[in-house]
Design a protein around this motif. Structure first.
Motif, PDB file in Angstrom:
ATOM      1  N   SER A   1      -8.434  -6.418 -15.795  1.00  0.00           N
ATOM      2  CA  SER A   1      -9.124  -6.951 -16.973  1.00  0.00           C
ATOM      3  C   SER A   1      -8.196  -7.275 -18.132  1.00  0.00           C
ATOM      4  CB  SER A   1     -10.158  -5.935 -17.455  1.00  0.00           C
ATOM      5  OG  SER A   1      -9.508  -4.733 -17.818  1.00  0.00           O
ATOM      6  N   ARG A   2      -7.031  -6.669 -18.197  1.00  0.00           N
ATOM      7  CA  ARG A   2      -6.186  -6.805 -19.372  1.00  0.00           C
ATOM      8  C   ARG A   2      -4.715  -7.059 -19.052  1.00  0.00           C
ATOM      9  NH1 ARG A   2      -7.186  -7.674 -24.758  1.00  0.00           N
ATOM     10  NH2 ARG A   2      -6.026  -6.255 -26.048  1.00  0.00           N
ATOM     11  N   LEU A   3      -4.213  -6.459 -17.993  1.00  0.00           N
ATOM     12  CA  LEU A   3      -2.778  -6.513 -17.675  1.00  0.00           C
ATOM     13  C   LEU A   3      -2.536  -7.040 -16.262  1.00  0.00           C
ATOM     14  CD1 LEU A   3      -1.965  -2.990 -19.144  1.00  0.00           C
ATOM     15  CD2 LEU A   3      -1.614  -5.175 -20.283  1.00  0.00           C
ATOM     16  N   PRO A   4      -2.773  -8.321 -16.040  1.00  0.00           N
ATOM     17  CA  PRO A   4      -2.654  -8.858 -14.674  1.00  0.00           C
ATOM     18  C   PRO A   4      -1.213  -9.001 -14.181  1.00  0.00           C
ATOM     19  CG  PRO A   4      -3.151 -10.618 -16.202  1.00  0.00           C
ATOM     20  CD  PRO A   4      -3.229  -9.338 -16.988  1.00  0.00           C
ATOM     21  N   ILE A   5      -0.262  -9.103 -15.080  1.00  0.00           N
ATOM     22  CA  ILE A   5       1.117  -9.383 -14.672  1.00  0.00           C
ATOM     23  C   ILE A   5       1.900  -8.085 -14.490  1.00  0.00           C
ATOM     24  CG2 ILE A   5       3.275 -10.516 -15.342  1.00  0.00           C
ATOM     25  CD1 ILE A   5       1.451 -12.440 -17.027  1.00  0.00           C
ATOM     26  N   THR A   6       2.570  -7.964 -13.352  1.00  0.00           N
ATOM     27  CA  THR A   6       3.453  -6.833 -13.082  1.00  0.00           C
ATOM     28  C   THR A   6       4.782  -7.385 -12.576  1.00  0.00           C
ATOM     29  OG1 THR A   6       2.506  -6.669 -10.865  1.00  0.00           O
ATOM     30  CG2 THR A   6       1.612  -5.177 -12.528  1.00  0.00           C
ATOM     31  N   GLU A   7       5.807  -6.591 -12.660  1.00  0.00           N
ATOM     32  CA  GLU A   7       7.137  -6.963 -12.162  1.00  0.00           C
ATOM     33  C   GLU A   7       7.497  -6.031 -11.026  1.00  0.00           C
ATOM     34  OE1 GLU A   7       9.103  -9.474 -13.121  1.00  0.00           O
ATOM     35  OE2 GLU A   7       7.727 -10.176 -14.685  1.00  0.00           O
ATOM     36  N   LYS A   8       7.781  -6.565  -9.877  1.00  0.00           N
ATOM     37  CA  LYS A   8       8.058  -5.757  -8.689  1.00  0.00           C
ATOM     38  C   LYS A   8       9.180  -4.742  -8.926  1.00  0.00           C
ATOM     39  CE  LYS A   8       8.608  -6.375  -3.733  1.00  0.00           C
ATOM     40  NZ  LYS A   8       8.657  -7.393  -2.668  1.00  0.00           N
ATOM     41  N   GLY A   9      10.264  -5.182  -9.551  1.00  0.00           N
ATOM     42  CA  GLY A   9      11.381  -4.275  -9.810  1.00  0.00           C
ATOM     43  C   GLY A   9      10.998  -3.109 -10.704  1.00  0.00           C
ATOM     44  N   ASN A  10      10.093  -3.342 -11.659  1.00  0.00           N
ATOM     45  CA  ASN A  10       9.636  -2.266 -12.541  1.00  0.00           C
ATOM     46  C   ASN A  10       8.771  -1.250 -11.808  1.00  0.00           C
ATOM     47  OD1 ASN A  10      10.912  -3.372 -14.751  1.00  0.00           O
ATOM     48  ND2 ASN A  10       9.089  -4.411 -15.502  1.00  0.00           N
ATOM     49  N   LEU A  11       8.236  -1.642 -10.674  1.00  0.00           N
ATOM     50  CA  LEU A  11       7.363  -0.751  -9.912  1.00  0.00           C
ATOM     51  C   LEU A  11       8.118   0.005  -8.829  1.00  0.00           C
ATOM     52  CD1 LEU A  11       4.325  -3.174  -9.476  1.00  0.00           C
ATOM     53  CD2 LEU A  11       4.719  -1.489 -11.301  1.00  0.00           C
ATOM     54  N   THR A  12       9.074  -0.636  -8.201  1.00  0.00           N
ATOM     55  CA  THR A  12       9.728  -0.034  -7.033  1.00  0.00           C
ATOM     56  C   THR A  12      11.075   0.629  -7.329  1.00  0.00           C
ATOM     57  OG1 THR A  12      10.700  -2.170  -6.445  1.00  0.00           O
ATOM     58  CG2 THR A  12       8.581  -1.599  -5.421  1.00  0.00           C
ATOM     59  N   ARG A  13      11.557   0.534  -8.542  1.00  0.00           N
ATOM     60  CA  ARG A  13      12.843   1.174  -8.845  1.00  0.00           C
ATOM     61  C   ARG A  13      12.675   2.613  -9.328  1.00  0.00           C
ATOM     62  NH1 ARG A  13      13.753  -2.462 -13.994  1.00  0.00           N
ATOM     63  NH2 ARG A  13      12.632  -1.221 -15.517  1.00  0.00           N
ATOM     64  N   ASN A  14      11.490   3.118  -9.252  1.00  0.00           N
ATOM     65  CA  ASN A  14      11.170   4.466  -9.710  1.00  0.00           C
ATOM     66  C   ASN A  14      11.411   5.498  -8.621  1.00  0.00           C
ATOM     67  OD1 ASN A  14       9.743   4.025 -12.451  1.00  0.00           O
ATOM     68  ND2 ASN A  14       8.900   2.460 -11.098  1.00  0.00           N
ATOM     69  N   ARG A  15      11.570   6.749  -9.045  1.00  0.00           N
ATOM     70  CA  ARG A  15      11.741   7.837  -8.077  1.00  0.00           C
ATOM     71  C   ARG A  15      10.498   7.963  -7.193  1.00  0.00           C
ATOM     72  NH1 ARG A  15      12.214  14.209  -9.169  1.00  0.00           N
ATOM     73  NH2 ARG A  15      12.614  14.792  -7.015  1.00  0.00           N
ATOM     74  N   HIS A  16       9.321   7.894  -7.820  1.00  0.00           N
ATOM     75  CA  HIS A  16       8.057   7.964  -7.085  1.00  0.00           C
ATOM     76  C   HIS A  16       7.263   6.694  -7.332  1.00  0.00           C
ATOM     77  CE1 HIS A  16       8.916  12.326  -7.791  1.00  0.00           C
ATOM     78  NE2 HIS A  16       8.578  12.368  -6.512  1.00  0.00           N
ATOM     79  N   TYR A  17       6.679   6.167  -6.279  1.00  0.00           N
ATOM     80  CA  TYR A  17       5.729   5.063  -6.429  1.00  0.00           C
ATOM     81  C   TYR A  17       4.854   5.012  -5.193  1.00  0.00           C
ATOM     82  CZ  TYR A  17       9.350   2.605  -3.723  1.00  0.00           C
ATOM     83  OH  TYR A  17      10.289   2.252  -2.778  1.00  0.00           O
ATOM     84  N   ILE A  18       3.612   4.584  -5.425  1.00  0.00           N
ATOM     85  CA  ILE A  18       2.651   4.485  -4.329  1.00  0.00           C
ATOM     86  C   ILE A  18       1.582   3.483  -4.757  1.00  0.00           C
ATOM     87  CG2 ILE A  18       1.294   6.469  -5.130  1.00  0.00           C
ATOM     88  CD1 ILE A  18       0.914   7.207  -2.108  1.00  0.00           C
ATOM     89  N   PHE A  19       1.099   2.713  -3.796  1.00  0.00           N
ATOM     90  CA  PHE A  19       0.143   1.633  -4.069  1.00  0.00           C
ATOM     91  C   PHE A  19      -1.051   1.795  -3.133  1.00  0.00           C
ATOM     92  CE2 PHE A  19       4.563   0.290  -4.401  1.00  0.00           C
ATOM     93  CZ  PHE A  19       4.648   0.108  -5.769  1.00  0.00           C
ATOM     94  N   PHE A  20      -2.246   1.601  -3.673  1.00  0.00           N
ATOM     95  CA  PHE A  20      -3.465   1.828  -2.905  1.00  0.00           C
ATOM     96  C   PHE A  20      -4.394   0.626  -2.934  1.00  0.00           C
ATOM     97  CE2 PHE A  20      -2.335   6.157  -4.307  1.00  0.00           C
ATOM     98  CZ  PHE A  20      -2.367   6.829  -3.099  1.00  0.00           C
ATOM     99  N   GLY A  21      -5.204   0.543  -1.888  1.00  0.00           N
ATOM    100  CA  GLY A  21      -6.311  -0.393  -1.842  1.00  0.00           C
ATOM    101  C   GLY A  21      -7.551   0.346  -1.364  1.00  0.00           C
ATOM    102  N   ALA A  22      -8.712  -0.044  -1.880  1.00  0.00           N
ATOM    103  CA  ALA A  22      -9.992   0.476  -1.392  1.00  0.00           C
ATOM    104  C   ALA A  22     -10.579  -0.611  -0.503  1.00  0.00           C
ATOM    105  CB  ALA A  22     -10.930   0.804  -2.552  1.00  0.00           C
ATOM    106  N   GLU A  23     -10.745  -0.288   0.771  1.00  0.00           N
ATOM    107  CA  GLU A  23     -11.080  -1.296   1.771  1.00  0.00           C
ATOM    108  C   GLU A  23     -12.436  -1.037   2.418  1.00  0.00           C
ATOM    109  OE1 GLU A  23      -9.614  -1.255   6.046  1.00  0.00           O
ATOM    110  OE2 GLU A  23      -8.134  -2.521   5.049  1.00  0.00           O
ATOM    111  N   TYR A  24     -13.110  -2.136   2.706  1.00  0.00           N
ATOM    112  CA  TYR A  24     -14.356  -2.080   3.463  1.00  0.00           C
ATOM    113  C   TYR A  24     -14.390  -3.285   4.394  1.00  0.00           C
ATOM    114  CZ  TYR A  24     -19.354  -1.888   4.514  1.00  0.00           C
ATOM    115  OH  TYR A  24     -20.568  -1.812   5.162  1.00  0.00           O
ATOM    116  N   LYS A  25     -14.487  -3.012   5.687  1.00  0.00           N
ATOM    117  CA  LYS A  25     -14.550  -4.061   6.715  1.00  0.00           C
ATOM    118  C   LYS A  25     -13.442  -5.106   6.520  1.00  0.00           C
ATOM    119  CE  LYS A  25     -19.369  -3.408   7.849  1.00  0.00           C
ATOM    120  NZ  LYS A  25     -19.330  -2.860   9.175  1.00  0.00           N
ATOM    121  N   ASP A  26     -12.209  -4.614   6.385  1.00  0.00           N
ATOM    122  CA  ASP A  26     -10.993  -5.444   6.274  1.00  0.00           C
ATOM    123  C   ASP A  26     -10.923  -6.278   4.992  1.00  0.00           C
ATOM    124  OD1 ASP A  26      -9.968  -4.512   8.709  1.00  0.00           O
ATOM    125  OD2 ASP A  26     -11.119  -5.993   9.817  1.00  0.00           O
TER     126      ASP A  26
END
Length: 176
Positions: A37-62
């Motif tokens: 709703s507010r922050l659609p833009i992210t930078e991959k390097g800012n997310l994956t250069r961290n000591r810990h990171y994890i990404f999730f999806g909530a899925e239903y019927k693929d």
């Protein structure tokens, strides 16, 4: 409505019908761009250069109905050294997701993170006060611990324009 591979998107009746799964950073960024709703833009390097990171999806019927991006906190240098923190950087919910998806997903992600990163002791997240009320955090038993004045992070170096400079409410959850 059609989704992946032009298959009809079947809407779950309840968040409990979905599964929360780890997804790749590119998928998380794509869903965030589509739904946040507010922050659609992210930078991959800012997310994956961290000591810990994890990404999730909530899925239903693929089909995905929500995504979340967690990393070592951006302001980790200002947090207590007595704990190991993880920050919920983005939580993006599809407009056709069932009611209460966000709070339900917070509970499911907590269990997965506890298992994958047993050293994590606290969660932190920031609520944008211009567009959100913090209901999902309160419903998931997070504690409101303060407010930070909105600021433009672009002052210190050459960056893309800020997506939001509104005040933020800081929420924390002890998970141990």
């Amino acid at each position: 409505m059609f989704d992946l591979f032009n298959m009809p998107r079947i809407i779950p009746n309840s968040p409990k019908d979905m599964k929360v799964l780890e997804i790749g950073v590119d998928s998380a960024m794509s869903y965030n761009e589509k739904w946040h709703s507010r922050l659609p833009i992210t930078e991959k390097g800012n997310l994956t250069r961290n000591r810990h990171y994890i990404f999730f999806g909530a899925e239903y019927k693929d089909h995905c109905f929500a995504s979340a991006i967690w990393t070592t906190p951006v302001a980790n240098n200002r947090l207590s050294n007595d704990y190991v923190w993880l920050e919920l950087r983005r939580l993006a919910i599809a407009p056709d997701a069932p009611k209460f998806t966000a709070t339900w997903m917070l509970g499911k992600m907590k269990k997965i993170i506890n298992s994958k990163y047993p050293e994590i002791t606290k969660f932190i997240s920031y609520q944008d006060t211009e567009v959100h009320k913090g209901i999902i955090y309160a419903a998931a038993n997070w504690k409101k611990i303060g407010e930070s004045k909105g600021t433009d992070w672009n002052k210190t170096r050459d960056r893309k324009p800020s997506q939001s400079t509104s005040n933020k409410i800081r929420w924390v959850l002890d998970i141990k």
